[in-house]
Scaffold this motif. Structure first.
Motif, PDB file in Angstrom:
ATOM      1  N   GLY A 156      55.229 -66.558  90.977  1.00 33.11           N
ATOM      2  CA  GLY A 156      54.678 -67.850  91.234  1.00 33.11           C
ATOM      3  C   GLY A 156      56.064 -69.011  91.548  1.00 33.11           C
ATOM      4  N   ILE A 157      57.015 -68.766  90.536  1.00 30.64           N
ATOM      5  CA  ILE A 157      58.253 -69.479  90.768  1.00 30.64           C
ATOM      6  C   ILE A 157      58.900 -69.443  91.949  1.00 30.64           C
ATOM      7  N   MET A 158      58.919 -67.934  92.409  1.00 31.88           N
ATOM      8  CA  MET A 158      59.608 -67.659  93.583  1.00 31.88           C
ATOM      9  C   MET A 158      59.104 -68.379  94.674  1.00 31.88           C
ATOM     10  N   HIS A 159      57.590 -68.118  94.806  1.00 31.12           N
ATOM     11  CA  HIS A 159      57.104 -69.005  95.892  1.00 31.12           C
ATOM     12  C   HIS A 159      57.268 -70.295  96.046  1.00 31.12           C
ATOM     13  N   GLN A 160      57.165 -70.940  94.950  1.00 30.80           N
ATOM     14  CA  GLN A 160      57.407 -72.387  94.598  1.00 30.80           C
ATOM     15  C   GLN A 160      58.884 -72.931  94.986  1.00 30.80           C
ATOM     16  N   ARG A 161      59.837 -72.285  94.373  1.00 34.66           N
ATOM     17  CA  ARG A 161      61.397 -72.382  94.822  1.00 34.66           C
ATOM     18  C   ARG A 161      61.884 -71.964  96.112  1.00 34.66           C
ATOM     19  N   ILE A 162      61.138 -70.827  96.611  1.00 31.64           N
ATOM     20  CA  ILE A 162      61.907 -70.410  97.831  1.00 31.64           C
ATOM     21  C   ILE A 162      60.515 -70.339  99.048  1.00 31.64           C
ATOM     22  N   PRO A 163      60.494 -71.760  99.305  1.00 27.28           N
ATOM     23  CA  PRO A 163      59.187 -71.369 100.398  1.00 27.28           C
ATOM     24  C   PRO A 163      59.357 -70.600 101.842  1.00 27.28           C
ATOM     25  N   GLU A 164      60.637 -70.267 102.112  1.00 23.38           N
ATOM     26  CA  GLU A 164      60.951 -69.413 103.175  1.00 23.38           C
ATOM     27  C   GLU A 164      60.459 -68.047 103.026  1.00 23.38           C
TER      28      GLU A 164
END
Length: 134
Positions: free
Chosen positions: A95-103
């Motif tokens: 979840g944090i990856m999706h939030q911090r890395i929208p690419e």
């Protein structure tokens, strides 16, 4: 005295780079991981590759470490990446990856909870996409 709170291992076999990340990453440890990964990728001299990133043992990361991951993720396709899979344990890091890395939303990758399933999918993707990049 500083402690090493994270660790990464990187290997390459038959066109697939496998990385295993452990612990809590900060900017320095994420930069060390980036340097080691990019050295391996540059050694491939533009040959297509797939990446299996096992993040199931990652306990956390600083915002600066996520910024480094974003840099890695956006650079790898221009370096020959043709398929990528993540193995994760809990939904928090994902979840944090999706939030911090929208690419991530525009990239070809999948998240798995099973290493064998991820490896099989990635191998199949690599075999399917390799002829188009040769």
């Amino acid at each position: 005295m500083s402690r090493n709170l994270s660790n990464a291992s990187i290997s390459h076999t038959n066109g697939i780079i496998t990385t295993k990340l452990y612990g809590i990453f900060n900017e320095s440890s994420a930069e060390s991981y980036r340097k080691e990964l990019f050295e391996l990728v540059m050694g491939l001299k533009g040959k297509p590759f797939a990446l299996l990133a096992d993040i199931s043992q990652v306990e956390g990361a600083t915002p600066e470490a996520f910024d480094m991951v974003k840099h890695i993720i956006t650079r790898l396709p221009e370096m020959g990446l043709i398929a990528k899979a993540y193995v994760y344990k809990g939904a928090v890091i994902r979840g944090i990856m999706h939030q911090r890395i929208p690419e991530l939303a525009s990239m070809d990758y999948l998240f798995f909870t099973d290493n064998e399933e991820a490896n099989q999918w990635l191998f199949n993707q690599y075999q399917q996409k390799l002829p188009a990049h040769s």
